[in-house]
Motif scaffolding. Sequence first.
Motif, PDB file in Angstrom:
ATOM      1  N   ARG A   1      61.216 -21.400  -8.235  1.00  0.00           N
ATOM      2  CA  ARG A   1      60.627 -20.352  -7.414  1.00  0.00           C
ATOM      3  C   ARG A   1      59.486 -20.897  -6.563  1.00  0.00           C
ATOM      4  N   ALA A   2      58.655 -21.758  -7.162  1.00  0.00           N
ATOM      5  CA  ALA A   2      57.525 -22.335  -6.430  1.00  0.00           C
ATOM      6  C   ALA A   2      58.013 -23.218  -5.284  1.00  0.00           C
ATOM      7  N   ARG A   3      59.080 -23.978  -5.497  1.00  0.00           N
ATOM      8  CA  ARG A   3      59.609 -24.841  -4.437  1.00  0.00           C
ATOM      9  C   ARG A   3      60.103 -24.016  -3.251  1.00  0.00           C
ATOM     10  N   LEU A   4      60.841 -22.941  -3.527  1.00  0.00           N
ATOM     11  CA  LEU A   4      61.322 -22.100  -2.427  1.00  0.00           C
ATOM     12  C   LEU A   4      60.155 -21.449  -1.688  1.00  0.00           C
ATOM     13  N   LEU A   5      59.204 -20.909  -2.445  1.00  0.00           N
ATOM     14  CA  LEU A   5      58.055 -20.268  -1.825  1.00  0.00           C
ATOM     15  C   LEU A   5      57.225 -21.282  -1.041  1.00  0.00           C
ATOM     16  N   GLY A   6      57.001 -22.449  -1.622  1.00  0.00           N
ATOM     17  CA  GLY A   6      56.207 -23.476  -0.951  1.00  0.00           C
ATOM     18  C   GLY A   6      56.846 -23.962   0.333  1.00  0.00           C
ATOM     19  N   ALA A   7      58.163 -24.173   0.311  1.00  0.00           N
ATOM     20  CA  ALA A   7      58.858 -24.616   1.521  1.00  0.00           C
ATOM     21  C   ALA A   7      58.749 -23.554   2.613  1.00  0.00           C
ATOM     22  N   ALA A   8      58.869 -22.289   2.223  1.00  0.00           N
ATOM     23  CA  ALA A   8      58.753 -21.207   3.206  1.00  0.00           C
ATOM     24  C   ALA A   8      57.336 -21.147   3.786  1.00  0.00           C
ATOM     25  N   VAL A   9      56.323 -21.277   2.936  1.00  0.00           N
ATOM     26  CA  VAL A   9      54.930 -21.237   3.411  1.00  0.00           C
ATOM     27  C   VAL A   9      54.649 -22.425   4.323  1.00  0.00           C
ATOM     28  N   ALA A  10      55.172 -23.589   3.962  1.00  0.00           N
ATOM     29  CA  ALA A  10      54.936 -24.794   4.766  1.00  0.00           C
ATOM     30  C   ALA A  10      55.586 -24.689   6.143  1.00  0.00           C
ATOM     31  N   LEU A  11      56.610 -23.852   6.294  1.00  0.00           N
ATOM     32  CA  LEU A  11      57.287 -23.679   7.579  1.00  0.00           C
ATOM     33  C   LEU A  11      56.836 -22.438   8.349  1.00  0.00           C
ATOM     34  N   ASP A  12      56.088 -21.581   7.710  1.00  0.00           N
ATOM     35  CA  ASP A  12      55.696 -20.301   8.302  1.00  0.00           C
ATOM     36  C   ASP A  12      54.886 -20.530   9.580  1.00  0.00           C
ATOM     37  N   PRO A  13      55.312 -19.936  10.706  1.00  0.00           N
ATOM     38  CA  PRO A  13      54.581 -20.117  11.961  1.00  0.00           C
ATOM     39  C   PRO A  13      53.157 -19.567  11.919  1.00  0.00           C
ATOM     40  N   ARG A  14      52.858 -18.669  10.975  1.00  0.00           N
ATOM     41  CA  ARG A  14      51.490 -18.141  10.847  1.00  0.00           C
ATOM     42  C   ARG A  14      50.579 -19.127  10.131  1.00  0.00           C
ATOM     43  N   ASN A  15      51.152 -20.169   9.544  1.00  0.00           N
ATOM     44  CA  ASN A  15      50.378 -21.185   8.840  1.00  0.00           C
ATOM     45  C   ASN A  15      49.853 -22.188   9.865  1.00  0.00           C
ATOM     46  N   PRO A  16      48.545 -22.235  10.097  1.00  0.00           N
ATOM     47  CA  PRO A  16      48.014 -23.160  11.108  1.00  0.00           C
ATOM     48  C   PRO A  16      48.222 -24.628  10.734  1.00  0.00           C
ATOM     49  N   ASP A  17      48.442 -24.898   9.459  1.00  0.00           N
ATOM     50  CA  ASP A  17      48.669 -26.271   8.996  1.00  0.00           C
ATOM     51  C   ASP A  17      50.137 -26.490   8.632  1.00  0.00           C
ATOM     52  N   ARG A  18      51.007 -25.894   9.418  1.00  0.00           N
ATOM     53  CA  ARG A  18      52.440 -25.993   9.126  1.00  0.00           C
ATOM     54  C   ARG A  18      52.821 -27.451   8.890  1.00  0.00           C
ATOM     55  N   ASP A  19      53.632 -27.687   7.842  1.00  0.00           N
ATOM     56  CA  ASP A  19      53.951 -29.054   7.438  1.00  0.00           C
ATOM     57  C   ASP A  19      55.445 -29.179   7.115  1.00  0.00           C
ATOM     58  N   PRO A  20      56.260 -29.524   8.112  1.00  0.00           N
ATOM     59  CA  PRO A  20      57.698 -29.649   7.875  1.00  0.00           C
ATOM     60  C   PRO A  20      58.039 -30.723   6.838  1.00  0.00           C
ATOM     61  N   GLU A  21      57.241 -31.790   6.758  1.00  0.00           N
ATOM     62  CA  GLU A  21      57.510 -32.839   5.763  1.00  0.00           C
ATOM     63  C   GLU A  21      57.385 -32.281   4.351  1.00  0.00           C
ATOM     64  N   LEU A  22      56.331 -31.506   4.107  1.00  0.00           N
ATOM     65  CA  LEU A  22      56.146 -30.891   2.797  1.00  0.00           C
ATOM     66  C   LEU A  22      57.279 -29.917   2.508  1.00  0.00           C
ATOM     67  N   ALA A  23      57.654 -29.129   3.499  1.00  0.00           N
ATOM     68  CA  ALA A  23      58.745 -28.173   3.312  1.00  0.00           C
ATOM     69  C   ALA A  23      60.038 -28.898   2.943  1.00  0.00           C
ATOM     70  N   ALA A  24      60.343 -29.983   3.643  1.00  0.00           N
ATOM     71  CA  ALA A  24      61.570 -30.740   3.346  1.00  0.00           C
ATOM     72  C   ALA A  24      61.519 -31.304   1.938  1.00  0.00           C
ATOM     73  N   SER A  25      60.374 -31.829   1.543  1.00  0.00           N
ATOM     74  CA  SER A  25      60.227 -32.405   0.209  1.00  0.00           C
ATOM     75  C   SER A  25      60.398 -31.353  -0.881  1.00  0.00           C
ATOM     76  N   LEU A  26      59.760 -30.203  -0.702  1.00  0.00           N
ATOM     77  CA  LEU A  26      59.884 -29.133  -1.700  1.00  0.00           C
ATOM     78  C   LEU A  26      61.312 -28.621  -1.780  1.00  0.00           C
ATOM     79  N   ALA A  27      61.930 -28.404  -0.649  1.00  0.00           N
ATOM     80  CA  ALA A  27      63.301 -27.885  -0.646  1.00  0.00           C
ATOM     81  C   ALA A  27      64.285 -28.902  -1.220  1.00  0.00           C
ATOM     82  N   ALA A  28      64.112 -30.170  -0.876  1.00  0.00           N
ATOM     83  CA  ALA A  28      65.030 -31.197  -1.367  1.00  0.00           C
ATOM     84  C   ALA A  28      64.933 -31.377  -2.872  1.00  0.00           C
ATOM     85  N   GLY A  29      63.777 -31.091  -3.451  1.00  0.00           N
ATOM     86  CA  GLY A  29      63.584 -31.249  -4.891  1.00  0.00           C
ATOM     87  C   GLY A  29      64.049 -30.063  -5.715  1.00  0.00           C
TER      88      GLY A  29
END
Length: 163
Positions: free
Chosen positions: A65-93
């Motif tokens: 659950r944390a991985r899915l939520l984290g990947a979504a937060v890392a990609l969220d356009p409202r997140n000023p520190d959007r981090d696609p690398e983190l999102a990919a890592s969380l989702a891939a794991g």
Amino acid sequence: MRRAICFAAILASFGCAGGVIRTEPNPADHLAMASEALARHQPAAALHHIRILVDAAPGGDLERRARLLGAAVALDPRNPDRDPELAASLAAGYRPTGDDDWGAAIARTLFVLALDYGANPGPELLDDAPLAPLPALTTSAMALRLRALEQELARIRRTLEPD
């Protein structure tokens, strides 16, 4: 007065402040704290708790659950520190179980979105991912569009600069 000082010293020696014993939050608490941070529009704080949870509860439902939520937060356009690398890592794991095809589908989609936003996962991540083989994009449409817009913006700025 001496008794109060001695009592305060005893409390301090046991890690107590004001009579309250401090304990480390359990993994479920971190998921709740991440959700509360998101409700307050604090994605960085939410990701902090999600990272702790991912490390603290490997292989369990909370980690998934944390991985899915984290990947979504890392990609969220409202997140000023959007981090696609983190999102990919969380989702891939994400480690699917036998009964959560929906979770694996969401993780794959979040992974592809991270690629679309410019993530460039290394081969070690792709080879060791529980979701392997992970989908790939031949071109990152979003990254290409962003690059084209940045180039156009640079051209406009040069045009508007005084001589």
